[in-house]
Structures are given as C-alpha cells and as structure tokens.
Design an enzyme around this catalytic site. Structure first.
Site, mmCIF file in Angstrom:
data_model
loop_
_atom_site.group_PDB
_atom_site.id
_atom_site.type_symbol
_atom_site.label_atom_id
_atom_site.label_comp_id
_atom_site.label_asym_id
_atom_site.label_seq_id
_atom_site.Cartn_x
_atom_site.Cartn_y
_atom_site.Cartn_z
ATOM 1 N N HIS A 113 0.861 -1.180 0.000
ATOM 2 C CA HIS A 113 0.000 0.000 0.000
ATOM 3 C C HIS A 113 0.904 1.239 0.000
ATOM 4 O O HIS A 113 2.005 1.203 0.541
ATOM 5 C CB HIS A 113 -0.849 -0.057 1.271
ATOM 6 C CG HIS A 113 -1.932 0.969 1.378
ATOM 7 N ND1 HIS A 113 -1.685 2.250 1.797
ATOM 8 C CD2 HIS A 113 -3.262 0.901 1.134
ATOM 9 C CE1 HIS A 113 -2.825 2.930 1.816
ATOM 10 N NE2 HIS A 113 -3.803 2.126 1.410
ATOM 11 N N ASP A 189 2.698 -4.861 7.642
ATOM 12 C CA ASP A 189 1.520 -4.019 7.452
ATOM 13 C C ASP A 189 0.306 -4.940 7.565
ATOM 14 O O ASP A 189 -0.032 -5.667 6.631
ATOM 15 C CB ASP A 189 1.582 -3.343 6.077
ATOM 16 C CG ASP A 189 0.300 -2.560 5.776
ATOM 17 O OD1 ASP A 189 -0.684 -2.682 6.540
ATOM 18 O OD2 ASP A 189 0.282 -1.845 4.759
ATOM 19 N N GLN A 192 -4.938 -5.109 6.656
ATOM 20 C CA GLN A 192 -5.986 -5.988 6.129
ATOM 21 C C GLN A 192 -6.040 -7.339 6.825
ATOM 22 O O GLN A 192 -7.042 -8.047 6.709
ATOM 23 C CB GLN A 192 -5.787 -6.209 4.612
ATOM 24 C CG GLN A 192 -5.921 -4.949 3.765
ATOM 25 C CD GLN A 192 -7.328 -4.356 3.774
ATOM 26 O OE1 GLN A 192 -8.313 -5.042 4.042
ATOM 27 N NE2 GLN A 192 -7.418 -3.063 3.500
ATOM 28 N N LYS A 215 -10.619 -0.366 10.239
ATOM 29 C CA LYS A 215 -10.788 -1.508 9.338
ATOM 30 C C LYS A 215 -11.170 -2.763 10.106
ATOM 31 O O LYS A 215 -11.287 -3.845 9.526
ATOM 32 C CB LYS A 215 -9.495 -1.750 8.563
ATOM 33 C CG LYS A 215 -9.184 -0.649 7.547
ATOM 34 C CD LYS A 215 -7.987 -1.026 6.692
ATOM 35 C CE LYS A 215 -7.401 0.170 5.992
ATOM 36 N NZ LYS A 215 -8.153 0.598 4.809
ATOM 37 N N CYS A 353 -4.739 2.825 -3.635
ATOM 38 C CA CYS A 353 -3.464 3.200 -3.002
ATOM 39 C C CYS A 353 -2.402 2.127 -3.172
ATOM 40 O O CYS A 353 -1.641 1.843 -2.235
ATOM 41 C CB CYS A 353 -3.656 3.508 -1.524
ATOM 42 S SG CYS A 353 -4.682 4.944 -1.243
HETATM 43 C C1 LIG Z 1 -2.734 -2.841 3.268
HETATM 44 C C2 LIG Z 1 -2.979 -1.477 3.799
HETATM 45 N N1 LIG Z 1 -1.981 -0.781 4.361
HETATM 46 C C3 LIG Z 1 -2.162 0.450 4.881
HETATM 47 C C4 LIG Z 1 -3.381 1.070 4.821
HETATM 48 C C5 LIG Z 1 -3.515 2.448 5.384
HETATM 49 O O1 LIG Z 1 -4.358 2.463 6.497
HETATM 50 P P1 LIG Z 1 -4.862 3.856 7.100
HETATM 51 O O2 LIG Z 1 -5.368 4.656 5.943
HETATM 52 O O3 LIG Z 1 -5.920 3.483 8.042
HETATM 53 O O4 LIG Z 1 -3.675 4.513 7.739
HETATM 54 C C6 LIG Z 1 -4.463 0.386 4.224
HETATM 55 C C7 LIG Z 1 -5.808 0.965 4.116
HETATM 56 O O5 LIG Z 1 -6.073 1.953 3.508
HETATM 57 C C8 LIG Z 1 -4.249 -0.900 3.699
HETATM 58 O O6 LIG Z 1 -5.246 -1.567 3.121
#
Ligand SMILES: Cc1ncc(COP(=O)(O)O)c(C=O)c1O
Ligand SMILES: Cc1ncc(COP(=O)(O)O)c(C=O)c1O
Lengths: 395, 136, 395, 136
Positions: A113, A189, A192, A215, A353
């Site tokens: 991401h 990370d 998910q 999430k 993203c």
């Molecule tokens: C795999 C992954 N990493 C990081 C993020 C970033 O999370 P957040 O926007 O809650 O900081 C997301 C979600 O948008 C994600 O799906």
C-alpha cells in the site's frame, strides 16, 4: 450479527445498503458506537496526571485499549497511533532514522500500500537508503527467490500481510524466518489481516506490526504499532510534546520510558474506548469459520464474474481475504460503481493506493468487492443478479 | 484471612464511617502513625513509582521482625502509609507476607480514592512486600 | 446552555459534577455527540476517491470541517491534524526542516506548553538551531524588550496565545508585527485561545496557528493547523502514505497540491464531522459576553482564594482566560484535588505541561481551576464554600 | 430563465422519468451527442480537474457561435458532456453565458449522481464558461 450494526438498516436510493467496501473501512457495531457515546456523555476528561474521578475513568478507558491490544495480539508493547499510516511513519522516523545509515537497504514489495512505500521513499531520499522491491509474479504471489536474493545486507523488510487489492495473504512466517536469519528486522503491514485473522505477534516473530481500528469495526482516527521490546529500545522519540516527556526544562528534556514516549499530546481517548469494545467484540467472533464463510462467497463471486467475461485479479487461497478485484473488458470502472450505487451496492474503484502493484499488473485500477463478517451470501447473489442487469442495459 | 487485633479494629472503624469526607479525615489523621523516613533519606531506591507525588518507603527486618519507615509529600499518601504501618510494622515477617491488599478494600478506602491514588497504594504495597521477601 | 451538555447531569460521589478542568479538555454538547453517532450509524465510509453514496457523504462531512475552520478563522489553508501537538510537530518537520539551516535561531517563550517546546528542542538538536526563550516577568507577562532584542536574525517565533497555566493572553498583534518587521515567521499556539476568542487568522498576520478540537467542545483525536498560502508553499511533506499522494511508482512519488498533502492515511472522519458541529455551535455563542461573565467569576474566585491565604498565579486582564492557578501555603495540591473530587469538583493539579514556566515561578505545580461557558457563578461560589470547609477540616 | 427549445425538451424528458436507472440509461445514451474530442488532443489544458476519470473539453467560438468538443473515458461523464453539448453547442456565446448549472438540477440528473460526479459536472461547466469568456 447484522442487527448489531445500525448502518445495515440504511437504504440507498430506496434499496437496502449492501456494503462491499470493507477493505476501505468496516462498519461499527452498536457496542462501539455506544461506548464512545457513553464516554462523551458521562466520563469525558483528559487522561493521565489528574486526580479527579472523570480523569481517572478516562485514563482507565484509554489504557484498557492498550491492554486489550496486547492481549489480543500477544504483544509486550502497543503504541497507539492515528492509524496504520502513522504507525509506519513512526517506524520510519523513530526507528529508521536512528538505526539506519547511508547505504543501508530496505526491502519492500510491489504489493505494498502507498502507506508502506512513501514513508520509505522519503527516508531513502533523506538518508541515501536503497529500496529493493520484491516483484509480484503472474500468479499474484511474491517472488520469494528474488526476496532471498535481495535480503543480503538489508536491515529492514516491510511487507503487507494481506494485499488490499488482491486479498492475497503473503507467507509472512517464511519471510520473517529468512529476514531473521539475515539479521533484518520485519515490519508487517497488518491493516488488512488484523481484521480477518487471529494474529499472534509474539509467536510470529516480526518486530513491528501496524494496523488501523477503522478496518476492524473500531472508530476512525486510531490505530496501533505493536513492537518487540528489542525494537522498542532502539526507537528514538518521533513527535515531541505533552504526555511523552518526563521532564522539560529550557536546557533539554527527558522522555517517558514506556509507550507514551511515542504518544505526544492529548491522545485519542474516545477512539481508544471505542476500539477496546471493537476488540472485545472481535474476540467473541469465531473468526476462522466466519472467514471461511465469506471467502467461499468471494470464490463464488469470482467464478460468476469470470463467467460473465470479467477479468478477476485474485486467487482466493485458504488464508486470502474475501476480496474480489475485477475489470470489465470495456466498461469504465467508475461507471460500473455508479450503476451499482444506484441500487445500494457500495464498491470501491480506482488504484486502491497500490499503484506499483497495478503497474505490475499493467492496469490502472479495478472494481473491488470486499466482504466482511456481516455480509451474507444472499447479498453476493443479489449483486451478481443486478450486475447481469447492468451488463444487459449498459454494456 | 485473619488480621492482627489492631488491624481488625482499624478495618471496623473505617467500615463504620459512611461519609467519604470523614473517611478521608481519618486517613489524614493516620499520617502521624508512620515511622517517618526523613526526606534526606529519600532516594531512587526508596521511591514508590506510579505515585503522582513523592512517596518513599524503606523496610528493615531484625530477627524476622518487620520495621516499616515511610514518608510522602502528600498527607493523603502518608495516611495510607500510616495504615500500612499499623498493618505490618512490628509484625512477624512470615505473617506479614501472607497479607494481601484486600484489607484496604475491606476498609473501603481504596474506592474512596481516585484510581491513581489506589494504584499508588497497590504499588507501595507490592514494593514493601518485595523488599521483605528479598531481605529474608 | 447547560442542558445541551449531557455530562453535566453526572453525579460524583453523590454530588453534582462541577467540571473545572476545561483548560485540559472541554465537555461536548449533544449536537457534537449526536453527529458522530449519526455518522457511524448511517454514513460511515472511507473518504475520497470513491463513487458510492456513503463515501460521498463521508467525504462531504470530512471536508465540511475544513470549510468551517476556514470560515470561522478566516484562513485560506486548514490542515487537519490529530491535535495541537501534531500541528506543531508538522510545522517543525514540514516547514522547519525544509527552511531552516544550521545556525538559524527560533524564538520560544518561557510560557510555552511542552508541545511547543519539545518539537523545537528535537529539531534544534538535529539541525543545530539556536533556541532563544523570551523570559516571563514578575507580573506574569513576556519581557517584550528582551523579545525585541532576541528577534534579530531569528527565522521563527513560536508563542502561546493564552497560557494554559496562568490564563495570561500574550500581545500577539505586537509580536507578529515585530516578527514581520524582522522577517521572521510566527507560529501561534492557539490551543487555549481558539476556545475563548473569535480569532481572525487572516487579519492577525501570523503564519501558522495550531489548536485542538477537544478543547473547544469538539471530539478527541483531531485538531488543525492554519497556514498562510506563502508558508504553505514552503512546506515539504511530513508523513507519507495514502491520500497525500498524486502518483506513486517504485521510482518515486508526486504529492497532492492542497492540504491533503499533509494528511496521510485515512483521516479522522467521524472526528471531523463532530468538530464541524462544535464549530457551528460556537458560532452561535456570544463569545464576548460569555467570556466576560466567566472571567468575572474567575476574578472573584482569585480574590476569595487570596483572602483565604492562597497564592494565586494570574492577573485576569480583559483578554485573559478564566483560569485560576493557585497554591496552598502548606497543603499538598494533589491532596486538595482529591478532597475537592470527594464533592464532585474536578480541578487539575501538577505542572500542566509547562515546566519551564513553573521553573521561572520557582514552583513545581499549581491547583488549576479553569472555567468554560457552561460553568456558572453558583458553581464557583459553592467551590469557595466547600474549599473553606476543607481548610477547616484538613489544613 | 428561458432555455432553448431543444434544452427545454430534454429537461422535460428527464423530469418524466422516475426510475434512477432509466435516467442513467438516458445519460449513457447521450454520450453519443458530443462532438468528440479525440484522445490524441487531450492535454493538460483540456483536462477537467476534480473528475475521477479523464474528462476533456475544448471550446471554439466562430462569429460568436459556440462549438463545444469533449470526451471522457467514463461513458457517464461523456453523457453529461452530451447534455452540455445539447445545451450550448451551436448557441450564441452571449446567450450561452447566461446559462447556470441550475438546468442540470432541474433535470434531476445532479442528484442522481454521486457528489464526486456532480462536482465533476460543475467543474466542467465552469471550465467551459471560463473558456468562452476568455475567447470573447
Ligand atoms: C494494506 C494497507 N496498508 C495500509 C493502509 C492504510 O491504512 P490507514 O489509511 O488506516 O492509515 C491500508 C488501508 O487503507 C491498507 O489496506
Ligand atoms: C497552550 C497549549 N498548547 C498545546 C497544548 C497541547 O494540546 P493537545 O494535547 O491537544 O495536542 C495544550 C493542551 O494540552 C495547551 O494548553
């Protein structure tokens, strides 16, 4: 379970909401909403260092979140952040800048991401760090041979546990093992995966794990970074301010020794209280069987969509998330999402993203259906029915 | 569990008081019961962590007899120390070690205190018990 | 107004809550609590870049906060942060690291909150920046002569608008004027002034202004940094991740051009929606007359406490906040707070995250009573009555 | 305000449809009404900002007569362009400039669209009007 989620009563354009955008954010059960409501209506106060009753209740509420995080994920250190993104930036600033030197290498994957890419690109530029991206193969898995080649001399491996675009679950046990053998730290990370699996951080052996409350049925504005004691001791303060200090004078300051060192300023109190309830709620869900149920629905959906001529990006292996990313051969994805919304189906389109992954797949976006535990197979069936109607009328 | 006569009396005395203010007055009065640990003997080793105010404790064991010295800049905290003094000072170390913080709950003082103060009491209790164990 | 705040129905130890810890955080009116409730129950979704109805509602809700901030404070740029502390850290990282060089000087004051000291100490250490502290005089005001002497060659002035310990309002118009004449930028810590005054950021001429929602009837976990266009254009990205980028590839990334550039990750959506309501609620309050009313109560309280032998730290000038910091000649402050709590009075004790100020005053803490618009003079009178009882029984 | 006959008819046609899906079908159909701006003429100058998809517009004025060229990768967006085409193409520039986006609201299309799409429509409308003004 559905009656615990007030939003599932919502109608969109006269049709019941079918919420299939769970990888972006999940809905909240009443216990979570009510806990925050109750906090603001009965116990609201600033935390730490105060004697009065409300401050005591607020502090206890805030710290209960940390306890619940440690117990759910078997961790010794849980730093509360504003989300996955801030948690990863925290690692880059607090650990990266203090422990990496000019010429060091960090391993990322093409599946990351943006939140697990951009902080490292910024650090790489500042400190002259080499970024090595593990490629994604045709079968949508990481090229582990190239990972093993890249690990030599790397100080940190940053890897997404489950891809938010593909649902693919990466072999993190193996990645951690190889990284450890080569003296590299691992940042997971888990944005998910934390919502979809029971993760034992202590057992897994990664050094850092980042994820977001929103999430996993919790509120917006809060997330966490789990850290091992060893890695914690190598971290320097990131943001400065109230709550993270021990003493301040005009000649210099000393810092807290525990997680508060990284929680500058008034913390996310109501959010922590809401998240605590979400974590408890999840503890009561039979995640394994619920996961299997929605993954089966996702597999069926993928099959149906393929039969309708869509290109589906995903493999839906045992541990993969119930995510179905697809493209129509000619129809614009936003148009599809728009038409779906007309009947109450909420899906996401765009690059999710994860542009480097899409670059590798040679596409610029997908339509993404992502399921969570409150979704039913009936919803998926009605999606397919309506999707056929769209194809007939608009394709 | 069974308490010493002195402690049993104290517990009963507290239980008879309904009014929170009066209970706090009693705690304040008990600040005089400590064997005072003078400020010049306050060190990092004597400090009770997690208290909002400075609180210091020291234990000596002579012939398995516990001597408990303490002092705080908060009179309320020192009052709690006074209660602990009445509970353990001059007691036999082996008997003292069977004590749990439950007696303070029974007295009703812990829920008259803010969470930070009652945590402070627990930290103090744990520190004292640990010191006794190490010295035996 | 009191019936709009559910928490004011709360009883503590059988006595009605008298909440006098407003400088730490304020209570929330129902409109704020209900708006967040409604968001989670009806519109929860992730913002930006999505087509479906809920995402549209969430985006509109989130962006309405930015609009409301710009309009209330007359600003062209409003970056949403997690609070004052993050806003100041953002200036240090995004503006400071990009625009200051080895040997530059920053002016702080001895009256600053730790959140406006520690970020600069950290930056000073990293970049070899000189920190010059403007002293606080016996009359509790800044030594403006020494400020004028210190300004020469300084690049940035960081000043608290209203002291959270003393309630003293600093002469920010004059400070801005002198700073501008000397080519220095000004960062205003408005954490305590934004709740108590109508501030015209555009008119004032400062470059940055930081404040928190939770101190102005809004939720926890959110705050803002107002920035002039000029200063905005000099800022480099701080945290990296989703939402702040335009494009990401494995070779590098480009960033958003608007405020989102500094809002990495899923933002504080419910919080923004709650804050919007708080800002609207404040728009409807006659701040000038309410301020005068509670300041009068604070003056009366200060007089009474002085007559009872307390040392009061504060001057209660026209624009000062309704804050009364005091010390008993012998009684421990935490003990006092404890005894006050026994009858439902919530006050704060300790260093109030302003140790350098306390060092200057040669004390280590105070008991602080801080009033807000929902407090009544009756509450203050009952406080004094009970305080006398405490002195009789415990002193 | 008064609209051209063609536009009045179109507005009425839309108002007669209750069903959102049918309305969207009609928008889709109107994508054919544009004077197509070929992809190889899409530039930064022709781009409509704030659209989620690529949307491009170009205006020419010949003897105060408006010619409107457009194209998008979303058929829905191009349908909106088709509507704008019917509203302004071949119109007198001075008359066209009196138009406001209200006509789209009257048609009921804006509230059939997500906020992002209806913002996109407004951005497109504003860009086109600005171009006409600059060229006059
Ligand atoms: C795999 C992954 N990493 C990081 C993020 C970033 O999370 P957040 O926007 O809650 O900081 C997301 C979600 O948008 C994600 O799906
Ligand atoms: C003057 C001042 N500045 C900064 C802060 C920090 O605000 P926050 O903790 O909301 O980041 C506070 C409040 O604690 C304050 O009173």
């Amino acid at each position: 379970m559905r009656e615990e989620f007030p939003i599932l009563q919502r109608e969109i354009n006269g049709y019941p909401l079918v919420y299939f955008d769970n990888a972006a954010t999940t809905q909240k059960p009443s216990v979570v909403i009510d806990a925050m409501n109750d906090y603001y209506s009965n116990s609201n106060a600033n935390v730490h260092r105060a004697v009065h009753t409300l401050a005591g209740e607020a502090t206890e509420g805030y710290e209960s979140c940390r306890r619940e995080l440690k117990s759910r994920f078997n961790a010794t250190r849980a730093i509360i952040t504003s989300g996955t993104t801030e948690a990863i930036n925290l690692v880059a600033h607090a650990w990266g800048r203090a422990n990496l030197v000019d010429g060091d290498a960090i391993i990322l994957t093409e599946m990351e991401h943006h939140s697990d890419i951009v902080p490292w690109q910024m650090l790489a530029q500042e400190m002259n760090i080499e970024l090595r991206y593990v490629p994604v193969q045709k079968d949508l898995t990481l090229d582990m041979e190239l990972f093993e080649a890249a690990i030599k001399g790397a100080k940190l491996v940053c890897v997404v546990h489950i891809s938010n675009v593909l649902g693919v679950c990466n072999p993190v046990e193996r990645i951690v093992k190889i990284a450890k053998q080569n003296g590299a730290k691992v940042l997971l990370d888990a944005a998910q995966s934390a919502p979809h699996q029971d993760i034992d951080f202590g057992e897994l052996g990664a050094d850092f794990m980042a994820f977001s409350a929103h999430k996993m049925c919790g509120p917006t504005g809060i997330g966490a970074l789990l850290v091992t004691d060893d890695a914690f001791n190598e971290m320097q303060p990131f943001m400065g301010g109230g709550d993270m200090i021990e003493t301040v004078s005009i000649h210099g300051s000393t810092y807290q020794k525990n997680e508060q060192k990284f929680e500058a300023g008034t913390p996310r109190i109501a959010e922590a209280i809401g998240w605590t309830e979400a974590l408890k709620w999840l503890n009561d869900v039979d995640i394994k069987s619920e996961h299997k149920r929605i993954l089966d629905s996702a597999r069926w959906l993928a099959k149906e969509l393929r039969e309708l001529g869509m290109t589906v990006y995903g493999r839906h292996d045992k541990n993969d998330a119930a995510v179905v990313s697809f493209l129509h051969p000619t129809m614009n994805s936003e148009d599809l999402a728009h038409l779906l919304d007309a009947r109450g189906f909420a899906v996401r389109t765009g690059h999710h993203c994860a542009q480097p992954l899409l670059d590798r797949l040679e596409i610029t976006g997908t339509v993404r259906v992502s399921l969570y535990f409150y979704n039913t197979h009936d919803e998926v069936v009605s999606f397919v029915d309506y999707f056929k109607e769209i194809l007939e009328r608009f394709a | 569990m069974t308490y010493s006569e002195e402690l049993t009396e104290l517990i009963e005395e507290f239980q008879e008081i309904d009014d929170k203010m009066e209970r706090l007055e009693m705690v304040f009065d008990l600040a005089d019961e400590v064997n005072l640990l003078p400020i010049d003997q306050w060190t990092d080793a004597t400090r009770v962590n997690g208290c909002q105010s400075e609180a210091h404790v020291k234990v000596e064991i002579i012939d398995s007899n516990v001597r408990f010295y303490s002092g705080a800049d908060s009179k309320l905290v020192q009052g709690l120390m006074g209660i602990l003094t009445m509970a353990i000072d001059n007691g036999d170390a082996n008997v003292v070690l069977t004590l749990t913080p439950d007696f303070a709950t029974e007295m009703g003082i812990l829920n008259s205190l803010s969470p930070s103060r009652s945590n402070g009491f627990r930290n103090m209790f744990d520190k004292v018990m640990n010191e006794i164990k190490t010295q035996m």
